[in-house]
Motif scaffolding. Sequence first.
Motif, PDB file in Angstrom:
ATOM      1  N   PRO A  88     -17.766   6.965  43.190  1.00 61.68           N
ATOM      2  CA  PRO A  88     -17.900   5.516  43.002  1.00 61.68           C
ATOM      3  C   PRO A  88     -16.724   4.918  42.240  1.00 61.68           C
ATOM      4  O   PRO A  88     -15.842   5.634  41.754  1.00 61.68           O
ATOM      5  CB  PRO A  88     -19.179   5.407  42.172  1.00 61.68           C
ATOM      6  CG  PRO A  88     -19.180   6.672  41.363  1.00 61.68           C
ATOM      7  CD  PRO A  88     -18.596   7.720  42.275  1.00 61.68           C
ATOM      8  N   ILE A  89     -16.731   3.613  42.130  1.00 62.76           N
ATOM      9  CA  ILE A  89     -15.718   2.927  41.343  1.00 62.76           C
ATOM     10  C   ILE A  89     -15.907   3.313  39.883  1.00 62.76           C
ATOM     11  O   ILE A  89     -17.032   3.354  39.373  1.00 62.76           O
ATOM     12  CB  ILE A  89     -15.827   1.407  41.539  1.00 62.76           C
ATOM     13  CG1 ILE A  89     -15.442   1.038  42.977  1.00 62.76           C
ATOM     14  CG2 ILE A  89     -14.972   0.654  40.544  1.00 62.76           C
ATOM     15  CD1 ILE A  89     -15.681  -0.406  43.342  1.00 62.76           C
ATOM     16  N   SER A  90     -14.807   3.599  39.220  1.00 66.43           N
ATOM     17  CA  SER A  90     -14.848   4.021  37.830  1.00 66.43           C
ATOM     18  C   SER A  90     -15.561   2.981  36.965  1.00 66.43           C
ATOM     19  O   SER A  90     -15.269   1.784  37.045  1.00 66.43           O
ATOM     20  CB  SER A  90     -13.422   4.231  37.316  1.00 66.43           C
ATOM     21  OG  SER A  90     -13.433   4.603  35.961  1.00 66.43           O
ATOM     22  N   GLY A  91     -16.529   3.451  36.177  1.00 64.34           N
ATOM     23  CA  GLY A  91     -17.258   2.552  35.285  1.00 64.34           C
ATOM     24  C   GLY A  91     -18.535   1.989  35.875  1.00 64.34           C
ATOM     25  O   GLY A  91     -19.345   1.394  35.157  1.00 64.34           O
ATOM     26  N   HIS A  92     -18.728   2.156  37.173  1.00 64.73           N
ATOM     27  CA  HIS A  92     -19.965   1.684  37.793  1.00 64.73           C
ATOM     28  C   HIS A  92     -21.084   2.675  37.487  1.00 64.73           C
ATOM     29  O   HIS A  92     -20.995   3.853  37.830  1.00 64.73           O
ATOM     30  CB  HIS A  92     -19.788   1.537  39.292  1.00 64.73           C
ATOM     31  CG  HIS A  92     -19.104   0.266  39.679  1.00 64.73           C
ATOM     32  ND1 HIS A  92     -19.038  -0.172  40.993  1.00 64.73           N
ATOM     33  CD2 HIS A  92     -18.468  -0.672  38.939  1.00 64.73           C
ATOM     34  CE1 HIS A  92     -18.395  -1.317  41.033  1.00 64.73           C
ATOM     35  NE2 HIS A  92     -18.026  -1.648  39.798  1.00 64.73           N
ATOM     36  N   THR A  93     -22.150   2.172  36.870  1.00 64.14           N
ATOM     37  CA  THR A  93     -23.228   3.058  36.456  1.00 64.14           C
ATOM     38  C   THR A  93     -24.278   3.265  37.549  1.00 64.14           C
ATOM     39  O   THR A  93     -25.013   4.231  37.526  1.00 64.14           O
ATOM     40  CB  THR A  93     -23.932   2.502  35.208  1.00 64.14           C
ATOM     41  OG1 THR A  93     -24.403   1.184  35.496  1.00 64.14           O
ATOM     42  CG2 THR A  93     -22.956   2.432  34.035  1.00 64.14           C
ATOM     43  N   ALA A  94     -24.363   2.337  38.481  1.00 69.98           N
ATOM     44  CA  ALA A  94     -25.365   2.433  39.544  1.00 69.98           C
ATOM     45  C   ALA A  94     -24.714   2.911  40.833  1.00 69.98           C
ATOM     46  O   ALA A  94     -23.587   2.518  41.159  1.00 69.98           O
ATOM     47  CB  ALA A  94     -26.048   1.096  39.765  1.00 69.98           C
ATOM     48  N   LEU A  95     -25.445   3.750  41.553  1.00 66.23           N
ATOM     49  CA  LEU A  95     -24.938   4.295  42.816  1.00 66.23           C
ATOM     50  C   LEU A  95     -26.089   4.335  43.817  1.00 66.23           C
ATOM     51  O   LEU A  95     -27.219   4.684  43.473  1.00 66.23           O
ATOM     52  CB  LEU A  95     -24.366   5.699  42.580  1.00 66.23           C
ATOM     53  CG  LEU A  95     -23.659   6.380  43.757  1.00 66.23           C
ATOM     54  CD1 LEU A  95     -22.515   7.258  43.260  1.00 66.23           C
ATOM     55  CD2 LEU A  95     -24.624   7.152  44.622  1.00 66.23           C
ATOM     56  N   PHE A 100     -33.878  16.050  52.741  1.00 70.87           N
ATOM     57  CA  PHE A 100     -32.846  15.215  52.132  1.00 70.87           C
ATOM     58  C   PHE A 100     -32.962  15.303  50.610  1.00 70.87           C
ATOM     59  O   PHE A 100     -34.052  15.177  50.051  1.00 70.87           O
ATOM     60  CB  PHE A 100     -33.024  13.753  52.546  1.00 70.87           C
ATOM     61  CG  PHE A 100     -32.642  13.460  53.965  1.00 70.87           C
ATOM     62  CD1 PHE A 100     -33.427  13.886  55.019  1.00 70.87           C
ATOM     63  CD2 PHE A 100     -31.486  12.742  54.243  1.00 70.87           C
ATOM     64  CE1 PHE A 100     -33.066  13.607  56.328  1.00 70.87           C
ATOM     65  CE2 PHE A 100     -31.124  12.454  55.549  1.00 70.87           C
ATOM     66  CZ  PHE A 100     -31.912  12.884  56.589  1.00 70.87           C
ATOM     67  N   SER A 101     -31.827  15.488  49.962  1.00 74.39           N
ATOM     68  CA  SER A 101     -31.797  15.464  48.513  1.00 74.39           C
ATOM     69  C   SER A 101     -30.453  14.901  48.067  1.00 74.39           C
ATOM     70  O   SER A 101     -29.485  14.890  48.829  1.00 74.39           O
ATOM     71  CB  SER A 101     -32.007  16.859  47.928  1.00 74.39           C
ATOM     72  OG  SER A 101     -30.961  17.726  48.335  1.00 74.39           O
ATOM     73  N   ALA A 102     -30.411  14.428  46.834  1.00 74.83           N
ATOM     74  CA  ALA A 102     -29.159  13.898  46.301  1.00 74.83           C
ATOM     75  C   ALA A 102     -29.109  14.166  44.819  1.00 74.83           C
ATOM     76  O   ALA A 102     -30.148  14.239  44.149  1.00 74.83           O
ATOM     77  CB  ALA A 102     -29.028  12.403  46.580  1.00 74.83           C
ATOM     78  N   GLU A 103     -27.905  14.313  44.321  1.00 71.34           N
ATOM     79  CA  GLU A 103     -27.724  14.459  42.890  1.00 71.34           C
ATOM     80  C   GLU A 103     -26.469  13.705  42.487  1.00 71.34           C
ATOM     81  O   GLU A 103     -25.590  13.410  43.296  1.00 71.34           O
ATOM     82  CB  GLU A 103     -27.622  15.929  42.493  1.00 71.34           C
ATOM     83  CG  GLU A 103     -26.418  16.667  43.026  1.00 71.34           C
ATOM     84  CD  GLU A 103     -26.331  18.073  42.476  1.00 71.34           C
ATOM     85  OE1 GLU A 103     -27.290  18.565  41.856  1.00 71.34           O
ATOM     86  OE2 GLU A 103     -25.264  18.703  42.671  1.00 71.34           O
ATOM     87  N   ARG A 104     -26.438  13.414  41.194  1.00 67.78           N
ATOM     88  CA  ARG A 104     -25.270  12.767  40.623  1.00 67.78           C
ATOM     89  C   ARG A 104     -24.989  13.438  39.288  1.00 67.78           C
ATOM     90  O   ARG A 104     -25.895  13.634  38.486  1.00 67.78           O
ATOM     91  CB  ARG A 104     -25.525  11.272  40.424  1.00 67.78           C
ATOM     92  CG  ARG A 104     -24.275  10.496  40.030  1.00 67.78           C
ATOM     93  CD  ARG A 104     -24.572   9.037  39.868  1.00 67.78           C
ATOM     94  NE  ARG A 104     -23.356   8.287  39.604  1.00 67.78           N
ATOM     95  CZ  ARG A 104     -23.326   7.037  39.156  1.00 67.78           C
ATOM     96  NH1 ARG A 104     -24.466   6.392  38.914  1.00 67.78           N
ATOM     97  NH2 ARG A 104     -22.179   6.428  38.953  1.00 67.78           N
ATOM     98  N   THR A 105     -23.735  13.764  39.068  1.00 65.09           N
ATOM     99  CA  THR A 105     -23.357  14.465  37.854  1.00 65.09           C
ATOM    100  C   THR A 105     -22.304  13.680  37.085  1.00 65.09           C
ATOM    101  O   THR A 105     -21.441  13.023  37.697  1.00 65.09           O
ATOM    102  CB  THR A 105     -22.814  15.866  38.182  1.00 65.09           C
ATOM    103  OG1 THR A 105     -21.731  15.742  39.117  1.00 65.09           O
ATOM    104  CG2 THR A 105     -23.899  16.726  38.802  1.00 65.09           C
ATOM    105  N   GLY A 106     -22.392  13.746  35.755  1.00 67.70           N
ATOM    106  CA  GLY A 106     -21.406  13.081  34.916  1.00 67.70           C
ATOM    107  C   GLY A 106     -21.376  11.580  35.081  1.00 67.70           C
ATOM    108  O   GLY A 106     -20.390  10.932  34.722  1.00 67.70           O
ATOM    109  N   GLY A 107     -22.467  11.033  35.638  1.00 68.42           N
ATOM    110  CA  GLY A 107     -22.502   9.592  35.842  1.00 68.42           C
ATOM    111  C   GLY A 107     -21.474   9.108  36.829  1.00 68.42           C
ATOM    112  O   GLY A 107     -21.144   7.910  36.864  1.00 68.42           O
ATOM    113  N   SER A 108     -20.982  10.020  37.655  1.00 66.74           N
ATOM    114  CA  SER A 108     -19.912   9.640  38.574  1.00 66.74           C
ATOM    115  C   SER A 108     -20.228  10.104  39.989  1.00 66.74           C
ATOM    116  O   SER A 108     -21.050   9.498  40.666  1.00 66.74           O
ATOM    117  CB  SER A 108     -18.577  10.193  38.080  1.00 66.74           C
ATOM    118  OG  SER A 108     -17.533   9.813  38.945  1.00 66.74           O
TER     119      SER A 108
END
Lengths: 116, 115
Positions: free
Chosen positions: B25-32, B65-73
């Motif tokens: 994502p765009i740097s600094g964007h907290t929502a994805l 289907f599964s998804a993960e996000r790491t490091g807020g990025s």
Amino acid sequence: AQSVAQPEDQVNVAEGNPLTVKCTYSVSGNPYLFWYVQYPNRGLQFLLKYITGDNLVKGSYGFEAEFNKSQTSFHLKKPSALVSDSALYFCAVRSNYGGATNKLIFGTGTLLAVQP
Amino acid sequence: GAGVSQSPSNKVTEKGKDVELRCDPISGHTALYWYRQSLGQGLEFLIYFQGNSAPDKSGLPSDRFSAERTGGSVSTLTIQRTQQEDSAVYLCASSFQGMNTGELFFGEGSRLTVL
């Protein structure tokens, strides 16, 4: 539940004529409304949004949209169409109701074809 | 980066194989957000992340289907045992602070074709 309807799969208009792309919505609470555009082989781009205030909102590329609460509509308009406006247009809604999450619900899209 | 980056841009796989789709994502964007775009179906919501947690995963079509996000990025969408009906363009979007009133910024998508 939130939902968006775009009743027209395709809108055809001649260059220089006004265009309207229709959108109606259903949502609990007050709506946040958006229009996005998708050019061929590109990602979606934000055009404009209605959050509160003036019912007529202006956005990118000369587009505008009018929020009509009584008709639950948010039609996209432009006074004079360009061939380069030809693209796929999506209407989207989000509720500001306290229990709602932040997701946008999108319509099925309307293909705008502007003929020279 | 300057925009939302997705990879691969195109993926062709055989039925039954697993696939991973990546979103930066765009740097600094907290929502994805992950959406799926199928012909004639518009954009179908899949899952929403705020930071590394997923408050809304109601759109995931099945337990494949599964998804993960790491490091807020970076986020990864995984589809196990792919089926032909999984063929679609998978779009990722990000926004700042959960998009209370702001817009989503979309990547150009990952086109998945399951043979």
